[in-house]
Design a protein around this motif. Structure first.
Motif, PDB file in Angstrom:
ATOM      1  N   ALA A 117       0.817  -1.217   0.000  1.00 58.17           N
ATOM      2  CA  ALA A 117       0.000   0.000   0.000  1.00 58.17           C
ATOM      3  C   ALA A 117       0.848   1.264   0.000  1.00 58.17           C
ATOM      4  N   PHE A 118       2.152   1.123   0.249  1.00 58.08           N
ATOM      5  CA  PHE A 118       3.046   2.286   0.315  1.00 58.08           C
ATOM      6  C   PHE A 118       4.188   2.120  -0.683  1.00 58.08           C
ATOM      7  N   ASP A 119       4.578   3.201  -1.331  1.00 59.49           N
ATOM      8  CA  ASP A 119       5.712   3.157  -2.253  1.00 59.49           C
ATOM      9  C   ASP A 119       7.007   2.828  -1.524  1.00 59.49           C
ATOM     10  N   PHE A 120       7.142   3.304  -0.275  1.00 58.07           N
ATOM     11  CA  PHE A 120       8.413   3.129   0.418  1.00 58.07           C
ATOM     12  C   PHE A 120       8.608   1.734   1.006  1.00 58.07           C
ATOM     13  N   THR A 121       7.564   0.884   1.001  1.00 58.88           N
ATOM     14  CA  THR A 121       7.723  -0.495   1.493  1.00 58.88           C
ATOM     15  C   THR A 121       7.379  -1.543   0.434  1.00 58.88           C
ATOM     16  N   SER A 122       6.819  -1.125  -0.691  1.00 62.98           N
ATOM     17  CA  SER A 122       6.343  -2.090  -1.692  1.00 62.98           C
ATOM     18  C   SER A 122       7.474  -2.918  -2.293  1.00 62.98           C
ATOM     19  N   HIS A 123       8.720  -2.428  -2.221  1.00 63.34           N
ATOM     20  CA  HIS A 123       9.852  -3.154  -2.811  1.00 63.34           C
ATOM     21  C   HIS A 123      10.447  -4.190  -1.868  1.00 63.34           C
ATOM     22  N   LEU A 124      10.034  -4.194  -0.618  1.00 63.78           N
ATOM     23  CA  LEU A 124      10.635  -5.106   0.360  1.00 63.78           C
ATOM     24  C   LEU A 124      10.230  -6.554   0.080  1.00 63.78           C
ATOM     25  N   PRO A 125      11.150  -7.497   0.327  1.00 61.50           N
ATOM     26  CA  PRO A 125      10.836  -8.914   0.083  1.00 61.50           C
ATOM     27  C   PRO A 125       9.882  -9.472   1.127  1.00 61.50           C
ATOM     28  N   ALA A 126       9.345 -10.640   0.815  1.00 66.13           N
ATOM     29  CA  ALA A 126       8.381 -11.271   1.717  1.00 66.13           C
ATOM     30  C   ALA A 126       8.986 -11.571   3.083  1.00 66.13           C
ATOM     31  N   ILE A 127      10.275 -11.896   3.120  1.00 69.24           N
ATOM     32  CA  ILE A 127      10.921 -12.214   4.393  1.00 69.24           C
ATOM     33  C   ILE A 127      10.985 -10.991   5.304  1.00 69.24           C
ATOM     34  N   ALA A 128      11.047  -9.796   4.700  1.00 71.63           N
ATOM     35  CA  ALA A 128      11.023  -8.573   5.506  1.00 71.63           C
ATOM     36  C   ALA A 128       9.667  -8.440   6.199  1.00 71.63           C
ATOM     37  N   GLY A 129       8.614  -8.789   5.469  1.00 73.27           N
ATOM     38  CA  GLY A 129       7.290  -8.767   6.075  1.00 73.27           C
ATOM     39  C   GLY A 129       7.171  -9.768   7.204  1.00 73.27           C
ATOM     40  N   LEU A 130       7.808 -10.943   7.041  1.00 75.56           N
ATOM     41  CA  LEU A 130       7.770 -11.949   8.093  1.00 75.56           C
ATOM     42  C   LEU A 130       8.526 -11.473   9.331  1.00 75.56           C
ATOM     43  N   THR A 131       9.648 -10.805   9.112  1.00 79.25           N
ATOM     44  CA  THR A 131      10.420 -10.272  10.238  1.00 79.25           C
ATOM     45  C   THR A 131       9.600  -9.248  11.020  1.00 79.25           C
ATOM     46  N   ALA A 132       8.968  -8.324  10.295  1.00 76.87           N
ATOM     47  CA  ALA A 132       8.135  -7.312  10.944  1.00 76.87           C
ATOM     48  C   ALA A 132       6.960  -7.963  11.664  1.00 76.87           C
ATOM     49  N   PHE A 133       6.396  -8.989  11.050  1.00 72.79           N
ATOM     50  CA  PHE A 133       5.255  -9.677  11.649  1.00 72.79           C
ATOM     51  C   PHE A 133       5.654 -10.369  12.951  1.00 72.79           C
ATOM     52  N   VAL A 134       6.780 -11.090  12.945  1.00 74.08           N
ATOM     53  CA  VAL A 134       7.214 -11.820  14.132  1.00 74.08           C
ATOM     54  C   VAL A 134       7.549 -10.859  15.268  1.00 74.08           C
ATOM     55  N   LEU A 135       8.308  -9.801  14.963  1.00 73.38           N
ATOM     56  CA  LEU A 135       8.656  -8.840  16.007  1.00 73.38           C
ATOM     57  C   LEU A 135       7.403  -8.121  16.518  1.00 73.38           C
TER      58      LEU A 135
END
Length: 328
Positions: free
Chosen positions: A242-260
């Motif tokens: 939904a954001f230009d500044f995070t749309s390029h991040l890989p799926a593992i980055a999302g998993l890291t943010a989710f776990v923390l």
């Protein structure tokens, strides 16, 4: 002290702590910039998809709970179970950890079931959820070891507390003392005049715990256990898009943010407010996302999830008496 006053004081204390944490995270945020991003730079279609995925996770949790209840000789209406789950989420926003008790109370009332047996099934649920979170944590640590080290370096107070917890002799002493006290009071309790009632409560509680062993649809249970956490993860990850500044991040980055962020939810504050935001912002920092952008992301993600739980929880409270009016 009056129990109602005590509950009110606890609620205000937890709320004040959450507000303080939230203020500490956002006190330096540029309000005008925040408003501009929320108005012009958020693709809210992804936010809506996130909420839909969240709804799927709640439906899956409902179906999993019903699977655990069936070995107890009961088959509650799926709608009642779903509404009880949503009331539980709502109550967690009022008092941390109150949701588990609330949803068991709701289902026990409307389905004429044993409250203690339901508590037993919820204990099993929580054990499974902890196992899933630990597995995801292991995946993040192994797959993103460098980022985890950077996170600890950026937050030395967290690193210090972890070291103290794992190396302190006090931790071992406390665990040992708890075991001794439990053994002592267990023997005392078994000698009381209320032995029969206590045994009955423990029997019902154990029946709930054993429900998993007698479950016929074990593979279906495993599927829902994985699906629930997959939806939790995707619910957060799609907001990256939904954001230009995070749309390029890989799926593992999302998993890291989710776990923390999940560990932020453990904090004794309503809905993880403040603590969840802090953990997610810090996770995004290690992937090069500016702190101010990370705070906008965390605000949108947490607010949308919380708003959905409040809305569905309130609707559930309102309609439960009506759909069960002929049975209560």
């Amino acid at each position: 002290m009056n129990p109602k006053i005590l509950k009110t004081l606890k609620f205000l204390a937890f709320l004040a702590l959450g507000i303080l944490l939230f203020w500490l995270v956002y006190k330096d945020q540029d309000v005008d910039r925040l408003k501009s991003i929320l108005k012009n730079d958020v693709n809210y279609w992804w936010v809506l998809l996130s909420l839909f995925l969240g709804l799927l996770s709640h439906i899956s949790r409902t179906m999993r709970w019903n699977l655990m209840i069936e070995p107890l000789g009961k088959k509650p209406h799926t709608l009642n179970t779903f509404l009880a789950v949503m009331v539980g989420y709502l109550m967690n926003l009022v008092f941390p950890r109150m949701g588990e008790i609330s949803r068991c109370g709701v289902l026990a009332r409307y389905e004429k079931m044993s409250f203690t047996q339901l508590i037993g099934t919820v204990v099993v649920e929580r054990i499974i959820d902890v196992i899933m979170l630990l597995l995801l944590t292991l995946l993040v640590v192994v797959g993103q070891f460098g980022q985890v080290i950077q996170f600890l370096d950026n937050n030395p107070e967290v690193n210090k507390q972890l070291n103290q917890l794992t190396h302190s002799p006090w931790s071992v002493a406390v665990v040992g003392l708890v075991i001794v006290l439990m053994a002592f009071f267990w023997k005392r309790m078994m000698r009381t005049a209320a032995l029969g009632k206590i045994r009955n409560v423990l029997k019902n509680f154990a029946a709930g715990l054993k429900s998993l062993l007698h479950m016929k649809q074990k593979w279906e249970f495993i599927f829902h256990s994985v699906f629930i956490w997959l939806m939790y993860y995707l619910m957060l990850y799609v907001i990256f898009l939904a954001f230009d500044f995070t749309s390029h991040l890989p799926a593992i980055a999302g998993l890291t943010a989710f776990v923390l962020g999940s560990y932020g939810m453990v904090a004794p504050v309503q809905g993880g407010i403040g603590a969840w935001h802090f953990m997610v912002v810090q996770a995004l920092l290690v992937y090069g996302i500016d702190k101010s952008d990370g705070m906008v992301f965390a605000l949108v993600a947490h607010t949308s999830m919380t708003a959905m739980m409040i809305l569905l929880g309130l609707i559930s409270l309102l309609i439960l008496p009506f759909i069960n009016r002929t049975e209560v």
